[in-house]
Scaffold this motif. Structure first.
Motif, short mmCIF file in Angstrom:
data_model
loop_
_atom_site.label_atom_id
_atom_site.label_comp_id
_atom_site.label_asym_id
_atom_site.label_seq_id
_atom_site.Cartn_x
_atom_site.Cartn_y
_atom_site.Cartn_z
N ALA A 34 0.85 -1.20 -0.15
CA ALA A 34 0.11 0.11 -0.08
C ALA A 34 0.87 1.13 0.01
CB ALA A 34 -1.05 0.09 1.16
N ALA A 35 0.08 2.43 -0.58
CA ALA A 35 0.94 3.69 -0.75
C ALA A 35 -0.30 4.79 -0.32
CB ALA A 35 1.54 4.11 -1.95
N ILE A 36 -0.16 5.69 0.37
CA ILE A 36 -1.04 6.72 0.76
C ILE A 36 -0.65 7.93 0.68
CG2 ILE A 36 -2.56 7.20 2.94
CD1 ILE A 36 -1.96 4.21 3.93
N GLY A 37 -1.57 8.88 0.17
CA GLY A 37 -1.08 10.27 0.22
C GLY A 37 -2.31 11.11 0.81
N LEU A 38 -1.70 12.31 1.32
CA LEU A 38 -2.75 13.24 1.98
C LEU A 38 -2.20 14.75 1.77
CD1 LEU A 38 -2.25 10.81 4.28
CD2 LEU A 38 -4.25 11.96 5.48
N GLU A 155 -6.57 14.04 -9.60
CA GLU A 155 -6.09 14.80 -8.43
C GLU A 155 -7.27 14.60 -6.95
OE1 GLU A 155 -4.77 19.24 -7.13
OE2 GLU A 155 -5.67 19.14 -8.59
N TYR A 156 -6.32 14.39 -6.01
CA TYR A 156 -7.12 13.85 -4.87
C TYR A 156 -6.85 14.90 -3.58
CZ TYR A 156 -8.37 9.61 -7.08
OH TYR A 156 -9.10 8.79 -7.84
N GLN A 157 -7.74 14.83 -2.57
CA GLN A 157 -7.50 15.24 -1.40
C GLN A 157 -6.79 14.38 -0.55
OE1 GLN A 157 -8.45 18.56 -0.22
NE2 GLN A 157 -7.02 18.16 1.36
N ALA A 158 -6.97 13.12 -0.76
CA ALA A 158 -6.36 11.95 -0.01
C ALA A 158 -6.62 10.78 -0.85
CB ALA A 158 -6.74 11.83 1.40
N GLU A 173 -12.01 8.57 3.93
CA GLU A 173 -13.28 8.98 3.46
C GLU A 173 -13.74 9.59 4.57
OE1 GLU A 173 -15.06 6.01 1.14
OE2 GLU A 173 -13.74 6.15 -0.54
N ARG A 174 -13.75 9.15 5.74
CA ARG A 174 -14.32 9.66 6.78
C ARG A 174 -13.78 10.96 7.46
NH1 ARG A 174 -14.18 4.24 9.03
NH2 ARG A 174 -12.39 5.14 10.64
N ARG A 175 -12.66 11.04 7.18
CA ARG A 175 -11.79 12.17 7.62
C ARG A 175 -11.17 13.35 6.60
NH1 ARG A 175 -10.29 13.26 12.65
NH2 ARG A 175 -8.17 13.78 11.99
N PHE A 176 -11.69 13.17 5.54
CA PHE A 176 -10.90 14.12 4.41
C PHE A 176 -11.61 15.42 4.37
CE2 PHE A 176 -14.80 13.41 2.44
CZ PHE A 176 -15.14 14.35 1.57
N GLU A 177 -12.68 15.62 5.07
CA GLU A 177 -13.12 17.02 5.32
C GLU A 177 -12.37 17.86 5.94
OE1 GLU A 177 -17.26 16.86 6.29
OE2 GLU A 177 -17.81 16.24 4.24
N ALA A 191 -2.00 9.90 8.28
CA ALA A 191 -1.32 9.13 7.41
C ALA A 191 -0.80 7.73 8.16
CB ALA A 191 -0.04 9.82 6.80
N LEU A 192 -0.17 8.03 9.31
CA LEU A 192 0.00 6.51 10.06
C LEU A 192 -1.10 5.81 10.37
CD1 LEU A 192 2.80 8.30 12.29
CD2 LEU A 192 3.13 6.49 10.35
N ILE A 193 -2.07 6.50 10.69
CA ILE A 193 -3.28 5.70 11.06
C ILE A 193 -3.76 4.75 9.76
CG2 ILE A 193 -5.66 5.61 12.15
CD1 ILE A 193 -4.94 7.95 13.60
N ALA A 194 -4.08 5.60 8.65
CA ALA A 194 -4.28 4.88 7.60
C ALA A 194 -3.51 3.69 7.04
CB ALA A 194 -4.46 5.86 6.42
N THR A 195 -2.22 4.01 7.41
CA THR A 195 -1.30 2.92 7.06
C THR A 195 -1.61 1.62 7.86
OG1 THR A 195 0.46 4.68 6.19
CG2 THR A 195 1.26 2.50 6.74
N ARG A 196 -1.98 1.93 9.19
CA ARG A 196 -1.92 1.04 10.13
C ARG A 196 -3.46 0.08 9.90
NH1 ARG A 196 -3.61 2.38 16.19
NH2 ARG A 196 -5.50 3.07 15.12
N GLU A 197 -4.32 0.79 9.07
CA GLU A 197 -5.45 0.11 8.56
C GLU A 197 -5.26 -0.88 7.49
OE1 GLU A 197 -8.61 0.70 9.84
OE2 GLU A 197 -7.66 1.87 11.29
#
Length: 283
Positions: A34-38, A155-158, A173-177, A191-197
């Protein structure tokens, strides 16, 4: 997926209007770690999961620096990601040399998408089997893009890509606002919490994840493991303390009730006469 007569060539359309080899390349992205961006107004945070092929080998690098204001995280075939990151670095250097200014993030993403699209239209080429999260900062603000093997870009917010990324997407999706106004530390924490998921129960450690940050007055850089571990410890303590506090409240309310029940039971025992030859109840 299954093999059929329409997937032997990337330029062959199926009767349903599909290019199967392009879809196979997109499937390779889903199989990667997985890779994640915010992003917020001022910062972009990239995170990825480091997975080694065996206990005897080290993991492959998943986050690359393109320029002081641009970085990229990849999921899929790492070799393809390394080649594309080198192409992006070359384009950024050439633009800086020609115009003496930093390459806008959106322009680089379009050039990258055009390069990927060519590979879907030539019979002697194959699509790149890697997805890229491109994060950067330019005159128009912070940006986060996803480049697909098909040549599309968004293009994304996250966003999250790779294996088990759906769990991270659900969290984002729950937190992006809240991300637009988030501080640098809050973005890293999310980002760390999303990675843990994405780990499905495995404990999050600095050795299995990489975090990179770029922002206003902060060039793109990858955080060292000690810093990441301190951040992990900090937010996991907060996560653990909250349930503990919630559990303590019902216990505190239950103590008076338990004491009252004991008092009632004691009064009943005192008023009742002992029965002879009665065996105690088995528990």
């Amino acid at each position: 997926m299954f093999r059929n007569q329409y997937d032997t060539d990337v330029t062959t359309w199926s009767p349903a209007g599909r290019l199967f080899q392009v879809e196979y390349a997109m499937e390779a992205v889903k199989q990667g770690s997985a890779a994640i961006g915010l992003r917020s107004k001022t910062h972009v945070v990239l995170a990825c999961v480091n997975k080694a092929n065996s206990e005897l080998s080290s993991h492959q690098k998943k986050i690359f620096k393109v320029d002081d204001h641009i970085g990229v995280a990849i999921a899929g075939l790492t070799a393809d990601g390394r080649v594309l990151s080198r192409y992006m670095r070359s384009e950024a250097i050439n633009y800086n040399y020609t115009y003496e200014s930093q390459l806008p993030v959106g322009r680089l993403v379009v050039q990258l998408a055009d390069k990927a699209q060519v590979c879907t239209q030539r019979s002697w080429k194959r699509p790149y089997g890697v997805g890229l999260l491109v994060g950067g900062l330019d005159e128009s603000g912070a940006h986060l893009y996803y480049n697909c093997p098909s040549g599309n870009y968004f293009e994304y917010q996250a966003f999250a890509i790779g294996s088990r990324s759906q769990a991270a997407k659900t969290y984002l999706e729950r937190r992006f606002e809240n991300f637009t106004g988030s501080s640098r530390e809050d973005l890293i924490k999310d980002a760390l919490i999303a990675t843990r998921e994405t780990l499905q129960g495995e404990k999050l450690r600095s050795s299995i994840c990489t975090i990179a940050v770029v922002g206003v007055g902060e060039p793109f850089h990858i955080l060292d493991q000690d810093t990441v571990q301190k951040l992990i410890d900090a937010f996991e303590i907060v996560q653990d303390e909250a349930p503990a506090a919630e559990a303590a409240e019902p216990d505190a309310g239950a103590e008076p009730a338990a004491a009252a029940e004991e008092g009632e039971g004691a009064g009943a025992d005192q008023g009742a006469a002992p029965e002879p030859d009665v065996a105690p109840m088995d528990i």
